[in-house]
Design a protein around this motif. Sequence first.
Motif, PDB file in Angstrom:
ATOM      1  N   ARG A  54      38.560 -22.739 -74.708  1.00 24.06           N
ATOM      2  CA  ARG A  54      37.239 -23.570 -74.350  1.00 24.06           C
ATOM      3  C   ARG A  54      37.149 -23.630 -72.787  1.00 24.06           C
ATOM      4  O   ARG A  54      36.262 -23.353 -72.575  1.00 24.06           O
ATOM      5  CB  ARG A  54      37.233 -24.899 -74.828  1.00 24.06           C
ATOM      6  CG  ARG A  54      35.992 -25.542 -74.899  1.00 24.06           C
ATOM      7  CD  ARG A  54      35.884 -26.956 -75.274  1.00 24.06           C
ATOM      8  NE  ARG A  54      37.267 -27.699 -75.464  1.00 24.06           N
ATOM      9  CZ  ARG A  54      37.723 -28.388 -74.279  1.00 24.06           C
ATOM     10  NH1 ARG A  54      36.977 -28.519 -73.202  1.00 24.06           N
ATOM     11  NH2 ARG A  54      38.608 -29.031 -74.202  1.00 24.06           N
TER      12      ARG A  54
ATOM     13  N   HIS B 230      35.901 -18.707 -74.176  1.00 22.17           N
ATOM     14  CA  HIS B 230      35.774 -18.016 -75.192  1.00 22.17           C
ATOM     15  C   HIS B 230      35.071 -18.768 -76.184  1.00 22.17           C
ATOM     16  O   HIS B 230      35.199 -20.139 -76.343  1.00 22.17           O
ATOM     17  CB  HIS B 230      37.309 -17.616 -75.656  1.00 22.17           C
ATOM     18  CG  HIS B 230      37.938 -16.604 -74.868  1.00 22.17           C
ATOM     19  ND1 HIS B 230      37.395 -15.201 -74.807  1.00 22.17           N
ATOM     20  CD2 HIS B 230      39.017 -16.809 -73.942  1.00 22.17           C
ATOM     21  CE1 HIS B 230      38.378 -14.835 -74.082  1.00 22.17           C
ATOM     22  NE2 HIS B 230      39.457 -15.616 -73.356  1.00 22.17           N
ATOM     23  N   ARG B 231      33.884 -18.055 -76.695  1.00 23.10           N
ATOM     24  CA  ARG B 231      33.139 -18.774 -77.838  1.00 23.10           C
ATOM     25  C   ARG B 231      33.565 -18.317 -79.039  1.00 23.10           C
ATOM     26  O   ARG B 231      34.213 -17.188 -79.279  1.00 23.10           O
ATOM     27  CB  ARG B 231      31.676 -18.423 -77.439  1.00 23.10           C
ATOM     28  CG  ARG B 231      30.884 -18.964 -76.469  1.00 23.10           C
ATOM     29  CD  ARG B 231      29.538 -18.363 -76.353  1.00 23.10           C
ATOM     30  NE  ARG B 231      29.479 -17.138 -76.163  1.00 23.10           N
ATOM     31  CZ  ARG B 231      29.117 -16.517 -75.209  1.00 23.10           C
ATOM     32  NH1 ARG B 231      28.867 -17.312 -74.145  1.00 23.10           N
ATOM     33  NH2 ARG B 231      29.023 -15.130 -75.279  1.00 23.10           N
ATOM     34  N   ASN B 232      33.666 -19.141 -80.155  1.00 25.24           N
ATOM     35  CA  ASN B 232      34.013 -18.923 -81.411  1.00 25.24           C
ATOM     36  C   ASN B 232      32.912 -18.136 -82.097  1.00 25.24           C
ATOM     37  O   ASN B 232      31.835 -18.469 -82.532  1.00 25.24           O
ATOM     38  CB  ASN B 232      34.382 -20.037 -82.159  1.00 25.24           C
ATOM     39  CG  ASN B 232      35.614 -20.751 -82.058  1.00 25.24           C
ATOM     40  OD1 ASN B 232      36.658 -19.874 -81.512  1.00 25.24           O
ATOM     41  ND2 ASN B 232      35.860 -21.939 -82.153  1.00 25.24           N
ATOM     42  N   LYS B 233      33.097 -16.791 -81.977  1.00 26.93           N
ATOM     43  CA  LYS B 233      31.922 -15.900 -82.607  1.00 26.93           C
ATOM     44  C   LYS B 233      32.441 -15.644 -84.257  1.00 26.93           C
ATOM     45  O   LYS B 233      33.489 -15.613 -84.319  1.00 26.93           O
ATOM     46  CB  LYS B 233      31.713 -14.539 -81.935  1.00 26.93           C
ATOM     47  CG  LYS B 233      31.236 -14.635 -80.571  1.00 26.93           C
ATOM     48  CD  LYS B 233      31.194 -13.357 -79.839  1.00 26.93           C
ATOM     49  CE  LYS B 233      32.517 -12.609 -79.667  1.00 26.93           C
ATOM     50  NZ  LYS B 233      32.410 -11.507 -78.870  1.00 26.93           N
TER      51      LYS B 233
END
Length: 181
Positions: free
Chosen positions: A48, A52-55
């Motif tokens: 976070r 990094h985004r949770n795609k």
Amino acid sequence: MSPVPPYYGAMAEFRSAADLLDVVRTLRTKGYRQIDALTPFPIHGLERVIGHRNKSSLLGWIALVAGLAGASGAMWLQWWVGVVNYPLVIGGQPLFAWEYALPVAFEVTVLVTAFVVVGAMLVFNGLPRLSHPTFNYSRSSQSTDASFVVIIEAGDESFDEESTPALLRSLGGAHVELVQE
């Protein structure tokens, strides 16, 4: 005049997980976006902080399509063999009964889905990759034994060959170096 070697990025070691998190937060506030980290153990919240985004992954949809293809292919093949290609009446049974075809269809569904999902996962992860530019770091063999490494990739808009390593040194980084591609 020799050409300038292409760089993968700048790498620096830090002493603790708290130092690493603080450095990554500082780098994010200074405009760096392509940051990565190597750690000896998982650090809660690091992804976070790095950004990094949770795609959502396409892997679930690929598994669904592969499973449906495997099941329908198995059912179709059993129907075609029993009704069209080699019709044989045995004991007064119908040429095709879906109830008897279910176990084979289930097994083919699992098999096809497993192979397709493993293949898709390898493609999505860029594997097999036998070498990575981080292995060019002079201390790569010791880098995750007891230290925490921050990597700023050269593709970052804020990356500069001189100011980025100097910034990492000013933040307390040890063994700061530019790593070649």
